[in-house]
Design a protein around this motif. Structure first.
Motif, PDB file in Angstrom:
ATOM      1  N   LEU A  45       0.859  -1.183   0.000  1.00  0.00           N
ATOM      2  CA  LEU A  45       0.000   0.000   0.000  1.00  0.00           C
ATOM      3  C   LEU A  45       0.894   1.231   0.000  1.00  0.00           C
ATOM      4  O   LEU A  45       1.924   1.251   0.676  1.00  0.00           O
ATOM      5  N   THR A  46       0.522   2.263  -0.727  1.00  0.00           N
ATOM      6  CA  THR A  46       1.270   3.521  -0.731  1.00  0.00           C
ATOM      7  C   THR A  46       0.765   4.385   0.423  1.00  0.00           C
ATOM      8  O   THR A  46      -0.402   4.809   0.416  1.00  0.00           O
ATOM      9  N   LEU A  47       1.633   4.617   1.392  1.00  0.00           N
ATOM     10  CA  LEU A  47       1.206   5.341   2.596  1.00  0.00           C
ATOM     11  C   LEU A  47       1.914   6.687   2.751  1.00  0.00           C
ATOM     12  O   LEU A  47       1.544   7.471   3.622  1.00  0.00           O
ATOM     13  N   GLY A  65      -0.360   4.266  -8.281  1.00  0.00           N
ATOM     14  CA  GLY A  65      -0.040   3.442  -7.115  1.00  0.00           C
ATOM     15  C   GLY A  65       0.051   1.982  -7.503  1.00  0.00           C
ATOM     16  O   GLY A  65       0.174   1.634  -8.682  1.00  0.00           O
ATOM     17  N   THR A  66      -0.030   1.142  -6.495  1.00  0.00           N
ATOM     18  CA  THR A  66       0.152  -0.299  -6.680  1.00  0.00           C
ATOM     19  C   THR A  66      -1.190  -0.972  -6.998  1.00  0.00           C
ATOM     20  O   THR A  66      -2.254  -0.371  -6.817  1.00  0.00           O
ATOM     21  N   PRO A  67      -1.146  -2.226  -7.412  1.00  0.00           N
ATOM     22  CA  PRO A  67      -2.402  -2.967  -7.605  1.00  0.00           C
ATOM     23  C   PRO A  67      -3.247  -2.988  -6.331  1.00  0.00           C
ATOM     24  O   PRO A  67      -4.481  -2.846  -6.395  1.00  0.00           O
ATOM     25  N   HIS A  72      -7.965  -1.222  -3.174  1.00  0.00           N
ATOM     26  CA  HIS A  72      -8.301  -0.626  -1.875  1.00  0.00           C
ATOM     27  C   HIS A  72      -9.097   0.663  -2.048  1.00  0.00           C
ATOM     28  O   HIS A  72     -10.169   0.825  -1.456  1.00  0.00           O
ATOM     29  N   ILE A  73      -8.595   1.575  -2.874  1.00  0.00           N
ATOM     30  CA  ILE A  73      -9.309   2.855  -2.999  1.00  0.00           C
ATOM     31  C   ILE A  73     -10.607   2.683  -3.792  1.00  0.00           C
ATOM     32  O   ILE A  73     -11.575   3.384  -3.521  1.00  0.00           O
ATOM     33  N   VAL A 106      -1.801 -11.288  -8.110  1.00  0.00           N
ATOM     34  CA  VAL A 106      -2.433 -11.995  -6.996  1.00  0.00           C
ATOM     35  C   VAL A 106      -2.796 -11.000  -5.891  1.00  0.00           C
ATOM     36  O   VAL A 106      -3.856 -11.105  -5.262  1.00  0.00           O
ATOM     37  N   ALA A 107      -1.926 -10.008  -5.685  1.00  0.00           N
ATOM     38  CA  ALA A 107      -2.161  -9.034  -4.610  1.00  0.00           C
ATOM     39  C   ALA A 107      -3.448  -8.242  -4.822  1.00  0.00           C
ATOM     40  O   ALA A 107      -4.185  -7.977  -3.867  1.00  0.00           O
TER      41      ALA A 107
END
Ligand code: MN
Length: 247
Positions: A45-47, A65-67, A72-73, A106-107
């Protein structure tokens, strides 16, 4: 059925475009995917910064960002509905055995699963990517089945499709993850400024690839379907760990 589609190869990748357009036969499809190739991003996660969402001319949302960020968003604020299903892929390249630890494909599905949504990761098992149509046929079959016959419990399916013509696929097999040899050595490079740089090498070949594994199924031209879980607890070692702490 409302389907959220994501991936780790980027929102422009052929695998996600073919998948999203095909799944429109089965439901309402929304695409939220990384703005660039984030293969190997795992469950990050990009935090440390806010994320930006852009809308491509074809309606796809791209995220810097990431997968995992994407799913998530999407689920926690971007979309005004909760998807019934999350489908990630179709990845260009296998995600079998230990690949699943590093995989962004997969993530993305795992994030859906962690958020309580049935999720599927789809990967075409060669970097040549010659038979995406085979993977799309598999996607329609699996998503169609989930639509008419819900799994009945939380589910995260890791699906690997052999890169062969659909007529040469020899059915489905439910598998466990195999295991690879350790990764190839890192590649050392000289930068134009005289520094030594290190480029992570390719994954190792299959080591545990016997009957029942994902590697074995794909080698035999079967579609591998592995149900995954995210709890890393080593149940069989709980007793040894307790005993060890008594020594
Ligand atoms: Mn990828």
């Amino acid at each position: 059925m409302r389907i959220l589609v994501s991936n780790d190869d980027g929102y422009f990748a052929p695998g996600i475009t073919l998948l999203a357009e095909a799944l429109r036969q089965l439901g309402d499809v929304t695409v939220v995917a990384p703005e660039r190739d984030r293969s190997g991003a795992s469950n990050s996660l990009t935090l440390d910064r806010p994320l930006t969402v852009r809308r491509a001319p074809n309606g796809y949302f791209s995220v810097n960002g990431t997968p995992t960020d994407c799913v998530h968003i999407a689920v926690t604020g971007l979309l005004d509905f909760t998807p019934d299903l999350i489908v990630s892929g179709v990845n260009l390249g296998a995600n079998m055995g230990d690949d699943t630890i590093y995989s962004g494909t997969v993530a993305a599905a795992a994030e859906g699963y962690l958020l309580g949504i049935p999720s599927v990761a789809l990967s075409l098992t060669s970097k040549a990517g010659e038979h995406f149509e085979t993977a799309i046929g598999v996607a329609l079959e699996i998503v169609g089945r989930l639509g008419r016959a819900p799994f009945g419990e939380p589910v995260l399916l890791n699906v690997n499709i052999p890169d062969v013509e659909a007529a040469r696929v020899r059915g489905f097999e439910v598998t466990r993850l195999g295991k690879r040899h350790k990764a190839e050595p890192v590649v050392k490079l000289q930068t134009p400024r005289g520094e030594t740089a290190f480029w992570i090498g390719p994954a190792g070949g299959a080591q545990d690839a016997g009957p029942g594994t994902d590697f074995h199924a794909v080698e035999a031209h079967r579609v591998s379907v592995t149900p995954l879980r995210m709890d890393l607890t080593h149940q069989n070692q709980l007793a040894s760990a307790r005993e060890w702490l008594q020594r």
